[in-house]
Design a protein around this motif. Structure first.
Motif, short mmCIF file in Angstrom:
data_model
loop_
_atom_site.label_atom_id
_atom_site.label_comp_id
_atom_site.label_asym_id
_atom_site.label_seq_id
_atom_site.Cartn_x
_atom_site.Cartn_y
_atom_site.Cartn_z
N GLU A 37 47.38 50.25 39.18
CA GLU A 37 46.30 50.45 38.92
C GLU A 37 46.45 49.86 36.82
O GLU A 37 46.42 48.02 37.13
CB GLU A 37 45.27 50.37 38.90
CG GLU A 37 44.72 50.09 36.92
CD GLU A 37 42.39 50.67 37.52
OE1 GLU A 37 41.62 49.99 37.38
OE2 GLU A 37 42.21 51.81 38.11
N PHE A 38 47.49 49.82 36.83
CA PHE A 38 48.80 49.96 35.85
C PHE A 38 50.06 49.80 35.49
O PHE A 38 50.62 50.45 35.68
CB PHE A 38 48.47 50.64 34.48
CG PHE A 38 46.72 50.97 34.27
CD1 PHE A 38 46.17 49.51 33.67
CD2 PHE A 38 45.68 51.70 34.24
CE1 PHE A 38 45.39 49.78 33.21
CE2 PHE A 38 44.36 51.65 34.12
CZ PHE A 38 44.57 50.73 33.53
N ARG A 101 39.95 46.46 31.08
CA ARG A 101 40.98 46.50 32.31
C ARG A 101 40.24 46.70 33.92
O ARG A 101 39.91 46.34 34.82
CB ARG A 101 42.06 46.14 32.06
CG ARG A 101 42.68 45.02 30.63
CD ARG A 101 43.70 44.53 31.89
NE ARG A 101 43.79 43.49 30.90
CZ ARG A 101 45.71 42.90 31.24
NH1 ARG A 101 45.59 42.45 32.39
NH2 ARG A 101 45.58 41.68 30.13
N ALA A 102 40.56 48.26 33.18
CA ALA A 102 39.34 48.66 34.76
C ALA A 102 38.00 48.95 35.44
O ALA A 102 37.67 48.55 36.37
CB ALA A 102 39.90 50.70 34.39
N LEU A 103 37.56 48.81 33.30
CA LEU A 103 35.84 48.69 34.32
C LEU A 103 35.71 46.96 35.01
O LEU A 103 35.12 46.92 35.80
CB LEU A 103 35.16 48.28 32.72
CG LEU A 103 34.68 50.37 32.61
CD1 LEU A 103 34.19 49.63 30.88
CD2 LEU A 103 34.15 50.57 33.70
N LYS A 132 34.70 42.86 26.48
CA LYS A 132 33.69 42.87 27.38
C LYS A 132 33.04 42.83 28.44
O LYS A 132 31.78 42.98 29.41
CB LYS A 132 34.05 41.22 28.28
CG LYS A 132 35.52 40.32 27.53
CD LYS A 132 34.16 39.55 26.17
CE LYS A 132 34.82 38.69 25.40
NZ LYS A 132 34.49 38.60 23.53
N ASN A 133 33.53 44.71 28.30
CA ASN A 133 33.56 45.64 29.81
C ASN A 133 32.68 46.35 29.20
O ASN A 133 32.37 47.40 30.23
CB ASN A 133 34.30 45.55 31.22
CG ASN A 133 34.15 44.05 31.25
OD1 ASN A 133 34.09 43.17 32.20
ND2 ASN A 133 35.67 43.62 30.97
N MET A 134 32.23 47.35 28.25
CA MET A 134 31.57 47.65 27.50
C MET A 134 30.52 47.79 26.42
O MET A 134 30.71 46.97 25.60
CB MET A 134 32.94 48.86 26.79
CG MET A 134 33.88 48.38 25.41
SD MET A 134 34.95 49.50 25.36
CE MET A 134 35.99 49.20 26.62
N VAL A 198 32.18 57.08 29.33
CA VAL A 198 33.65 57.16 29.65
C VAL A 198 33.50 58.21 27.61
O VAL A 198 32.64 57.56 27.34
CB VAL A 198 33.85 55.99 29.76
CG1 VAL A 198 36.00 55.93 29.89
CG2 VAL A 198 34.03 55.25 30.98
N SER A 199 34.08 58.50 27.90
CA SER A 199 34.71 59.52 26.87
C SER A 199 35.96 58.44 25.65
O SER A 199 36.68 58.14 26.53
CB SER A 199 35.00 60.61 26.26
OG SER A 199 35.66 61.56 24.97
#
Length: 454
Positions: A37-38, A101-103, A132-134, A198-199
């Protein structure tokens, strides 16, 4: 709270001359076990994006303050060169970009939550506004003195409709009250999964890991000569949730020869564990270093895990006793293990103010929290005079104008900075509620936003 499955040691001498951006890549990559992933290349892209938001290429330059009594040479590592003038920028700019990025990779949108005394919230809002994803939920205590005007504006003056500040009134224990509600909501597994929650607090171990490169970066500046590499350095950290202290602990476990001082205000949460071997809850004391006003140093449990010999059963038993009774006495061996890594001191408001006044006369103006870190170095014993000490300068003084004006009346504007001045007069965009109403209101609005985004 999670801890890394393993803490790898590294040959830090190979990377000390590296840029901060490279340090982030080299250090964080060893914690990304599968590397899928990273990858290093992905981390390099994220680190580059994060570092571009800082005003100084050094990211966290170290300034020499000079000798302070018997303490020898004292330095300040300025962590307030980021977009919100806070140490939290170094972690948030990396960790939130990693979350986004993960989302995106999973094709999902998240509701990311942060409870805050001000500094975390502003840093989170700033970077989340670009994502853009949260949807970003920033929850903070709003009674008089809990956060300053500049801190609040950093959370509430964003125009992006996916940034949701929530101001909470009637919080006798300040951020600890707010944090308890946010934790309850996040611990509701069905609700969390239904809303992709998510925190962004330091309960998310990625947030703490993103602080670790700072210690290598500062160490390399203080021990600048190659022949000094491997010699000790003491870091004094303004203590609240113990996130930075735990990051320093991880840096030490990785091989960096450092000792960490937890510099507490009158609430003294970390001091009780380190110096007294006791954890117990008290009523919150409202101080002039409001960003440190917490009654439970939540990340202390992570360092206690290593003090047990990495025994989760012993730690779980201690946590259960603490949850049930509100207090626990640490076994002597655990206290001894803590003392091998940490020292601590409690700094009064009076001493904090006198430290700001003294440092300003000597040419350096610290924020209240930084003044506590400097003052703590003079209270802690058993630090050799020839060991350099680094106080983490965690915020720019302009974010605490009332305290600065009181300490140094001749600074009529309470110190200034273009970032703070540029927010004056802008609209606040925020939700408000009481502590009693907070959980019901969060659940309703988070669910509604999830439906809206679907």
């Amino acid at each position: 709270a999670y801890v890394p499955e393993r803490v790898p040691t590294i040959d830090f001498k190979k990377i000390l001359n590296s840029s901060y951006e490279t340090l982030c890549v080299e250090i964080l990559s060893v914690f990304c076990a599968n590397g899928e992933e990273f990858t290093k290349e992905t981390l390099r892209e994220i680190a580059h994006e994060a570092c571009k938001t800082f005003a100084d290429d050094a990211i966290a330059p170290v300034k020499t303050l000079g000798r302070r009594g018997a303490r020898g040479w004292v330095h300040a590592c300025e962590l307030h060169r980021g977009p919100t003038l806070s140490a939290e920028d170094a972690s948030m700019q990396m960790a939130v970009r990693m979350m986004d990025r993960a989302l995106k990779r999973r094709g999902k949108r998240g509701n990311v939550m942060c409870s805050t005394t001000g500094e975390e919230g502003g840093a989170f809002a700033r970077v989340a506004a670009e994502m853009k994803n949260m949807d970003a939920w920033i929850v903070y205590p709003g009674d008089d003195g809990d956060v300053t005007e500049p801190q609040e504006r950093e959370m509430t003056c964003h125009v992006e409709d996916h940034v949701h500040p929530v101001k909470v009134s009637e919080c006798p224990d300040g951020m600890s009250d707010v944090d308890a509600v946010v934790i309850d909501v996040l611990n509701d597994e069905a609700f969390r999964l239904a809303n992709g929650m998510v925190s962004a607090n330091s309960a998310n171990v990625a947030r703490v890991l993103c602080f670790v490169p700072l210690f290598f970066h500062a160490y390399g500046q203080v021990r600048a000569k190659r022949e000094e590499w491997g010699r000790p350095v003491v870091f004094s950290i303004p203590s609240s949730t113990f996130a930075l202290e735990y990051a320093g602990h991880l840096a030490r476990l990785m091989g960096l020869p450092i000792t960490v001082v937890a510099a507490c205000n009158a609430n003294g949460a970390a001091h009780r564990a380190i110096s007294l071997g006791e954890l117990y809850k008290t009523d919150m004391v409202h101080t002039s270093s409001s960003a440190l006003d917490v009654v439970v140093a939540e990340n202390m449990w992570r360092s206690l895990y290593y003090a047990t010999g990495s025994n989760p059963l012993i730690l779980s038993e201690l946590q259960d006793d603490f949850d049930e009774d509100g207090e626990v006495e640490l076994p002597p061996k655990m206290t001894s293990e803590l003392n091998a890594v940490f020292k601590s001191a409690v700094v009064s408001d009076e001493l904090m103010y006198s430290t700001i006044q003294r440092e300003e006369r000597m040419g350096y103006l610290p924020c209240p929290q930084t003044a506590i870190a400097i003052a703590a170095l003079e209270l802690v014993e058993d630090i050799a005079e020839d060991v350099p000490c680094v106080a983490l300068a965690v915020s720019h003084p302009s974010k605490f104008p009332t305290v600065i004006r009181r300490a140094v009346p001749q600074l009529s504007n309470g110190a200034s900075h273009p970032t703070v001045d540029g927010m004056k007069g802008l609209f606040h965009r925020r939700r408000t509620c009481s502590l009693e109403e907070l959980e019901r209101s969060l659940r309703r609005d988070i669910s509604a936003v999830t439906v809206l985004r679907s």
